[in-house]
Design a protein around this motif. Structure first.
Motif, PDB file in Angstrom:
ATOM      1  N   ARG A  47      31.247  40.254  23.710  1.00  0.00           N
ATOM      2  CA  ARG A  47      31.684  41.455  23.003  1.00  0.00           C
ATOM      3  C   ARG A  47      33.192  41.655  23.153  1.00  0.00           C
ATOM      4  O   ARG A  47      33.886  41.998  22.194  1.00  0.00           O
ATOM      5  CB  ARG A  47      30.921  42.680  23.528  1.00  0.00           C
ATOM      6  CG  ARG A  47      29.497  42.781  23.016  1.00  0.00           C
ATOM      7  CD  ARG A  47      28.913  44.162  23.298  1.00  0.00           C
ATOM      8  NE  ARG A  47      28.665  44.350  24.724  1.00  0.00           N
ATOM      9  CZ  ARG A  47      27.518  44.023  25.323  1.00  0.00           C
ATOM     10  NH1 ARG A  47      26.525  43.477  24.612  1.00  0.00           N
ATOM     11  NH2 ARG A  47      27.358  44.234  26.610  1.00  0.00           N
ATOM     12  N   ALA A  48      33.700  41.434  24.372  1.00  0.00           N
ATOM     13  CA  ALA A  48      35.140  41.571  24.602  1.00  0.00           C
ATOM     14  C   ALA A  48      35.911  40.531  23.804  1.00  0.00           C
ATOM     15  O   ALA A  48      36.961  40.831  23.202  1.00  0.00           O
ATOM     16  CB  ALA A  48      35.444  41.436  26.095  1.00  0.00           C
ATOM     17  N   SER A  49      35.416  39.312  23.797  1.00  0.00           N
ATOM     18  CA  SER A  49      36.074  38.235  23.053  1.00  0.00           C
ATOM     19  C   SER A  49      36.087  38.531  21.561  1.00  0.00           C
ATOM     20  O   SER A  49      37.121  38.376  20.894  1.00  0.00           O
ATOM     21  CB  SER A  49      35.353  36.910  23.328  1.00  0.00           C
ATOM     22  OG  SER A  49      35.924  35.859  22.571  1.00  0.00           O
ATOM     23  N   GLY A  89      37.162  52.510  29.421  1.00  0.00           N
ATOM     24  CA  GLY A  89      35.895  52.008  28.920  1.00  0.00           C
ATOM     25  C   GLY A  89      36.012  50.977  27.823  1.00  0.00           C
ATOM     26  O   GLY A  89      35.007  50.357  27.436  1.00  0.00           O
ATOM     27  N   ARG A  90      37.203  50.773  27.302  1.00  0.00           N
ATOM     28  CA  ARG A  90      37.392  49.802  26.220  1.00  0.00           C
ATOM     29  C   ARG A  90      37.230  48.385  26.739  1.00  0.00           C
ATOM     30  O   ARG A  90      37.653  48.067  27.845  1.00  0.00           O
ATOM     31  CB  ARG A  90      38.791  49.981  25.613  1.00  0.00           C
ATOM     32  CG  ARG A  90      39.108  49.019  24.476  1.00  0.00           C
ATOM     33  CD  ARG A  90      40.457  49.344  23.845  1.00  0.00           C
ATOM     34  NE  ARG A  90      41.554  49.162  24.788  1.00  0.00           N
ATOM     35  CZ  ARG A  90      42.183  47.987  24.982  1.00  0.00           C
ATOM     36  NH1 ARG A  90      41.780  46.903  24.322  1.00  0.00           N
ATOM     37  NH2 ARG A  90      43.181  47.910  25.840  1.00  0.00           N
ATOM     38  N   LEU A  91      36.597  47.528  25.932  1.00  0.00           N
ATOM     39  CA  LEU A  91      36.481  46.117  26.285  1.00  0.00           C
ATOM     40  C   LEU A  91      37.639  45.340  25.671  1.00  0.00           C
ATOM     41  O   LEU A  91      38.092  45.633  24.565  1.00  0.00           O
ATOM     42  CB  LEU A  91      35.153  45.535  25.774  1.00  0.00           C
ATOM     43  CG  LEU A  91      33.866  46.157  26.299  1.00  0.00           C
ATOM     44  CD1 LEU A  91      32.666  45.358  25.799  1.00  0.00           C
ATOM     45  CD2 LEU A  91      33.864  46.213  27.819  1.00  0.00           C
ATOM     46  N   GLY A  92      38.112  44.340  26.389  1.00  0.00           N
ATOM     47  CA  GLY A  92      39.208  43.523  25.889  1.00  0.00           C
ATOM     48  C   GLY A  92      39.412  42.315  26.782  1.00  0.00           C
ATOM     49  O   GLY A  92      38.491  41.897  27.496  1.00  0.00           O
ATOM     50  N   THR A  93      40.601  41.770  26.751  1.00  0.00           N
ATOM     51  CA  THR A  93      40.918  40.601  27.574  1.00  0.00           C
ATOM     52  C   THR A  93      42.216  40.835  28.324  1.00  0.00           C
ATOM     53  O   THR A  93      43.043  41.664  27.941  1.00  0.00           O
ATOM     54  CB  THR A  93      41.047  39.327  26.717  1.00  0.00           C
ATOM     55  OG1 THR A  93      42.131  39.477  25.797  1.00  0.00           O
ATOM     56  CG2 THR A  93      39.767  39.052  25.946  1.00  0.00           C
ATOM     57  N   TYR A  94      42.373  40.091  29.406  1.00  0.00           N
ATOM     58  CA  TYR A  94      43.607  40.141  30.203  1.00  0.00           C
ATOM     59  C   TYR A  94      43.906  38.713  30.639  1.00  0.00           C
ATOM     60  O   TYR A  94      43.017  38.002  31.092  1.00  0.00           O
ATOM     61  CB  TYR A  94      43.422  41.030  31.430  1.00  0.00           C
ATOM     62  CG  TYR A  94      44.597  41.921  31.743  1.00  0.00           C
ATOM     63  CD1 TYR A  94      45.891  41.430  31.729  1.00  0.00           C
ATOM     64  CD2 TYR A  94      44.412  43.267  32.058  1.00  0.00           C
ATOM     65  CE1 TYR A  94      46.974  42.245  32.027  1.00  0.00           C
ATOM     66  CE2 TYR A  94      45.479  44.096  32.354  1.00  0.00           C
ATOM     67  CZ  TYR A  94      46.755  43.587  32.337  1.00  0.00           C
ATOM     68  OH  TYR A  94      47.822  44.392  32.623  1.00  0.00           O
ATOM     69  N   ILE A  95      45.154  38.307  30.482  1.00  0.00           N
ATOM     70  CA  ILE A  95      45.509  36.925  30.798  1.00  0.00           C
ATOM     71  C   ILE A  95      46.279  36.857  32.114  1.00  0.00           C
ATOM     72  O   ILE A  95      46.995  37.798  32.474  1.00  0.00           O
ATOM     73  CB  ILE A  95      46.320  36.295  29.644  1.00  0.00           C
ATOM     74  CG1 ILE A  95      46.212  34.774  29.667  1.00  0.00           C
ATOM     75  CG2 ILE A  95      47.762  36.779  29.640  1.00  0.00           C
ATOM     76  CD1 ILE A  95      46.498  34.110  28.346  1.00  0.00           C
ATOM     77  N   ARG A  96      46.102  35.758  32.854  1.00  0.00           N
ATOM     78  CA  ARG A  96      46.816  35.577  34.125  1.00  0.00           C
ATOM     79  C   ARG A  96      47.020  34.094  34.396  1.00  0.00           C
ATOM     80  O   ARG A  96      46.301  33.239  33.874  1.00  0.00           O
ATOM     81  CB  ARG A  96      46.066  36.237  35.280  1.00  0.00           C
ATOM     82  CG  ARG A  96      44.596  35.849  35.397  1.00  0.00           C
ATOM     83  CD  ARG A  96      43.913  36.587  36.534  1.00  0.00           C
ATOM     84  NE  ARG A  96      42.467  36.403  36.525  1.00  0.00           N
ATOM     85  CZ  ARG A  96      41.684  36.570  37.589  1.00  0.00           C
ATOM     86  NH1 ARG A  96      42.221  36.918  38.750  1.00  0.00           N
ATOM     87  NH2 ARG A  96      40.374  36.400  37.509  1.00  0.00           N
ATOM     88  N   ILE A  97      48.020  33.822  35.223  1.00  0.00           N
ATOM     89  CA  ILE A  97      48.349  32.460  35.627  1.00  0.00           C
ATOM     90  C   ILE A  97      47.803  32.231  37.030  1.00  0.00           C
ATOM     91  O   ILE A  97      48.058  33.025  37.944  1.00  0.00           O
ATOM     92  CB  ILE A  97      49.870  32.229  35.609  1.00  0.00           C
ATOM     93  CG1 ILE A  97      50.404  32.300  34.171  1.00  0.00           C
ATOM     94  CG2 ILE A  97      50.227  30.892  36.244  1.00  0.00           C
ATOM     95  CD1 ILE A  97      51.912  32.266  34.076  1.00  0.00           C
ATOM     96  N   VAL A  98      47.064  31.139  37.198  1.00  0.00           N
ATOM     97  CA  VAL A  98      46.484  30.791  38.502  1.00  0.00           C
ATOM     98  C   VAL A  98      47.069  29.457  38.956  1.00  0.00           C
ATOM     99  O   VAL A  98      46.786  28.419  38.351  1.00  0.00           O
ATOM    100  CB  VAL A  98      44.946  30.684  38.430  1.00  0.00           C
ATOM    101  CG1 VAL A  98      44.374  30.297  39.792  1.00  0.00           C
ATOM    102  CG2 VAL A  98      44.333  31.990  37.933  1.00  0.00           C
ATOM    103  N   PRO A  99      47.918  29.445  40.005  1.00  0.00           N
ATOM    104  CA  PRO A  99      48.456  28.176  40.505  1.00  0.00           C
ATOM    105  C   PRO A  99      47.358  27.239  40.988  1.00  0.00           C
ATOM    106  O   PRO A  99      46.309  27.690  41.468  1.00  0.00           O
ATOM    107  CB  PRO A  99      49.360  28.614  41.669  1.00  0.00           C
ATOM    108  CG  PRO A  99      49.697  30.039  41.387  1.00  0.00           C
ATOM    109  CD  PRO A  99      48.469  30.608  40.717  1.00  0.00           C
ATOM    110  N   ALA A 100      47.609  25.952  40.871  1.00  0.00           N
ATOM    111  CA  ALA A 100      46.623  24.965  41.306  1.00  0.00           C
ATOM    112  C   ALA A 100      46.395  25.019  42.814  1.00  0.00           C
ATOM    113  O   ALA A 100      45.285  24.797  43.291  1.00  0.00           O
ATOM    114  CB  ALA A 100      47.068  23.563  40.890  1.00  0.00           C
ATOM    115  N   SER A 101      47.453  25.318  43.556  1.00  0.00           N
ATOM    116  CA  SER A 101      47.328  25.400  45.008  1.00  0.00           C
ATOM    117  C   SER A 101      47.003  26.819  45.434  1.00  0.00           C
ATOM    118  O   SER A 101      47.757  27.754  45.128  1.00  0.00           O
ATOM    119  CB  SER A 101      48.638  24.956  45.675  1.00  0.00           C
ATOM    120  OG  SER A 101      48.602  25.193  47.070  1.00  0.00           O
TER     121      SER A 101
END
Length: 249
Positions: A47-49, A89-101
């Motif tokens: 639903r968020a997507s 209460g709104r559905l959505g997306t949030y982006i983030r950077i995850v280092p490999a280490s």
């Protein structure tokens, strides 16, 4: 992109996402009172997507802007798009950077035996500009902070140091990037420093070293000739801990 290719890409992103959840469960915790709740139920995620894809298309952006999962990955980091429920209460997306280490990267304040501070003149691709900064870099998977610090000093400054003082951790961008990087002070002998960067350092964009008295270094900070966040953070921590000379007068 065909419908088949689109579906394959979305499936791969979500498969990588579940693998990341397995490896790093701490990244998907929803603490009490969290302003952004990560949605782990598949139906909620969809639903968020769908909502974000609708908004993206209306704004002239690709439908894939709403895709959930690991949407990019290389040897250094993953770009993750989570499905979330916002505080209203709104559905959505949030982006983030995850280092490999998981242990983070490291930056090192090099302090010569005569009290001078060593800076690198480093060209950075992201902003297409030169910066005066301390040695720093990503951590390799399985490498601890001192190991990263020692390797970066060897690669970028050409010196081998095992005597580090831990300054503390810094969160480079809590709005975008996961985790912390670790800051150190390394005391090195004046004879260890070469006049010019080695070929390997030059290949990474380093064209000069500068060893400056601490008073001149403070002047560079005050005059805004230094803007690198790691360099400024290491300097602030070293000063607060009494490891550098206090300004006179």
């Amino acid at each position: 992109m065909s419908a088949y290719d689109r579906a394959t890409t979305k499936l791969a992103a979500r498969t990588e996402y579940e693998a990341l959840r397995t490896r790093r469960p701490e990244l998907f915790v929803n603490p009490p009172g969290a302003a952004f709740e990560i949605l782990l139920d598949r139906a909620d995620q969809q639903r968020a997507s769908d909502e974000m894809s609708r908004v993206a298309v209306a704004a002239g952006l690709p439908e894939s802007t709403g895709d959930i999962g690991v949407v990019y990955r290389d040897a250094y980091f993953s770009l993750v798009r989570d499905a979330v429920r916002f505080a209203n209460g709104r559905l959505g997306t949030y982006i983030r950077i995850v280092p490999a280490s998981a242990s983070g990267g490291a930056a090192v304040l090099p302090l010569l035996a005569d009290g001078r501070v060593v800076l690198l003149h480093h060209f950075r691709h992201a902003d297409r500009d030169w910066h005066w900064e301390f040695p720093r870099g990503f951590g390799d998977p399985g490498e601890d902070g001192p190991g990263t610090a020692a390797r970066e000093l060897q690669e970028e400054l050409g010196v081998h140091v095992v005597d580090f003082t831990y300054l503390g951790a810094v969160s480079p961008d809590t709005g975008l990037r996961v985790g912390v990087d670790h800051l150190y002070l390394a005391r090195i002998g004046t004879t260890q420093l070469t006049e010019r960067p080695a070929q390997g350092a030059r290949a990474e964009g380093i064209d000069a070293y500068l060893a400056v008295p601490q008073a001149e270094f403070r002047a560079m900070v005050a005059d805004r000739r230094i803007s690198d966040a790691y360099t400024l953070s290491a300097y602030a921590l070293a000063m607060a801990q009494g490891l550098l000379e206090a300004a006179k007068g």
